[in-house]
Design an enzyme around this catalytic site. Structure first.
Site, PDB file in Angstrom:
ATOM      1  CG  HIS A  88      40.123  36.096  42.512  1.00 43.36           C
ATOM      2  ND1 HIS A  88      39.686  34.883  43.009  1.00 43.36           N
ATOM      3  CD2 HIS A  88      41.477  36.027  42.509  1.00 43.36           C
ATOM      4  CE1 HIS A  88      40.721  34.115  43.289  1.00 43.36           C
ATOM      5  NE2 HIS A  88      41.825  34.790  43.006  1.00 43.36           N
ATOM      6  CD  GLU A 200      48.312  35.286  42.699  1.00 42.88           C
ATOM      7  OE1 GLU A 200      49.261  36.072  42.946  1.00 42.88           O
ATOM      8  OE2 GLU A 200      47.448  34.981  43.528  1.00 42.88           O
TER       9      GLU A 200
END
Length: 344
Positions: A88, A200
């Site tokens: 990201h 994550e």
């Protein structure tokens, strides 16, 4: 042997090495640092998956070591997938955490969104993806269900600006997640699927806790959330942080699930920790410089392209580009074979 190029803003060639996954699936990976048919399987996700050394992948130090021959090796095209791995763009947690690591514990960073700089990074990667025609090849975008990854995914691989009245839902509504960004269309874009396996590290840090799927559906209408079982985030815990080896084991499950997809060219938009620990399971007996290339942390909005290879018979599709030879069959015995059959 084919050479793929990693896809940073200025792509440069780099040698590739195959990376094995359970002695059947393997990666051919290139790294460069910059600023079966689908079964619709629900990917399994455990809160604390175990990791066994015997199940971890290993890397061959050379192509010849992998297949026992000298020089290059060949693979049937239908036994491969091209995977574009993306971290990201810059999120507010990256900025605050670099100033003070304790900021990662702040509830103000819950489900961190992109910064203005992050959106500029998205625009730059999007220009690169379109300039090199990557957008035309990608058949599916898999994204971690967190705000910053979904903003990055739709910004890079989505359609153009959304206009009310068109016969397609937007990938992202206007100003989603305090973005001050116009809506993004789903027209002429690949399908997007949210998958929890590529999230994550789970736990403790509020920036890694997701919102409810109901809320995400309202701001990312064209992303498919059907593979996520729970509306609320039941995987994240305030008192337990997922261990690195558990993230790596989860990454291996993700790669195995990825192979069950019918699509041959897939983008995966995920996180630095997930990508790093997943790839770190590879390359342990490669040359140190190659191990370093494979197993470095991703920069914000960095893209690396890899090839996933099926070295066994696991989920191999039937070849669609192969042609069996002329029809009808005639006399076409090769001369060397004819000599073996009919020695003079």
């Amino acid at each position: 042997m084919s050479i793929l190029y990693n896809t940073p803003l200025m792509p440069l060639p780099s040698p590739t090495l195959p990376l094995s996954l359970n002695n059947n699936l393997s990666f051919t990976a290139i790294s460069f640092s910059i600023s079966k048919p689908t079964r619709n399987l629900r990917p399994p996700l455990q809160r604390h998956p175990s990791s066994h050394p015997s199940s971890l992948p290993r890397c061959f130090s050379s192509l010849s070591e992998m297949d026992g021959t000298v020089g290059q090796c060949l693979y049937p095209l239908h036994r491969t997938k091209t995977i574009h791995l993306v971290r990201h763009a810059q999120g507010i947690h990256n900025v605050e955490g670099e100033k003070d690591y304790n900021a990662y514990m702040s509830e103000e960073l819950f489900d961190a969104h992109l910064t203005p700089l992050g959106w500029r990074q998205v625009d730059n990667l999007r220009k690169h993806v379109f300039e090199f025609g990557i957008n035309k090849k990608i058949e599916l975008v898999i994204v971690s269900p967190l705000l910053r990854t979904m903003q990055t995914a739709v910004g890079v691989f989505g359609g153009e600006g959304y206009t009310d009245g068109i016969n397609a839902p937007p990938l992202m509504v206007e100003n989603a997640g305090k973005s001050n960004h116009p809506a993004i269309s789903s027209l002429h874009s690949p399908p997007f699927i949210a998958v929890e396996l590529c999230r994550e590290h789970l736990g403790v840090h509020p920036c890694d806790r997701r919102r409810s799927i109901s809320e995400y559906r309202s701001i990312f209408p064209a992303i498919d959330f059907s593979l996520i079982e729970s509306d609320e985030d039941i995987l994240w815990r305030a008192d337990i942080r997922e261990k690195d080896e558990e993230v790596a084991a989860r990454g291996q499950k993700f790669l195995k699930w990825l192979w069950t997809r019918k699509e041959k060219e897939i983008a995966v938009v995920s996180h630095s920790g997930f990508l790093y620990h997943t790839l770190s399971a590879f390359g342990n007996d490669c040359y140190p410089s190659v191990k370093s290339e494979i197993c470095t942390h991703f920069a914000n909005c960095e893209l690396r392209s890899v090839v996933l290879v099926d070295r066994g018979m696991i989920g191999s599709d039937t070849a669609i580009t192969n042609y069996p030879g002329k029809k009808p069959q005639g006399l076409d015995l090769p001369s060397d074979l004819a000599e073996e059959i009919n020695p003079s």
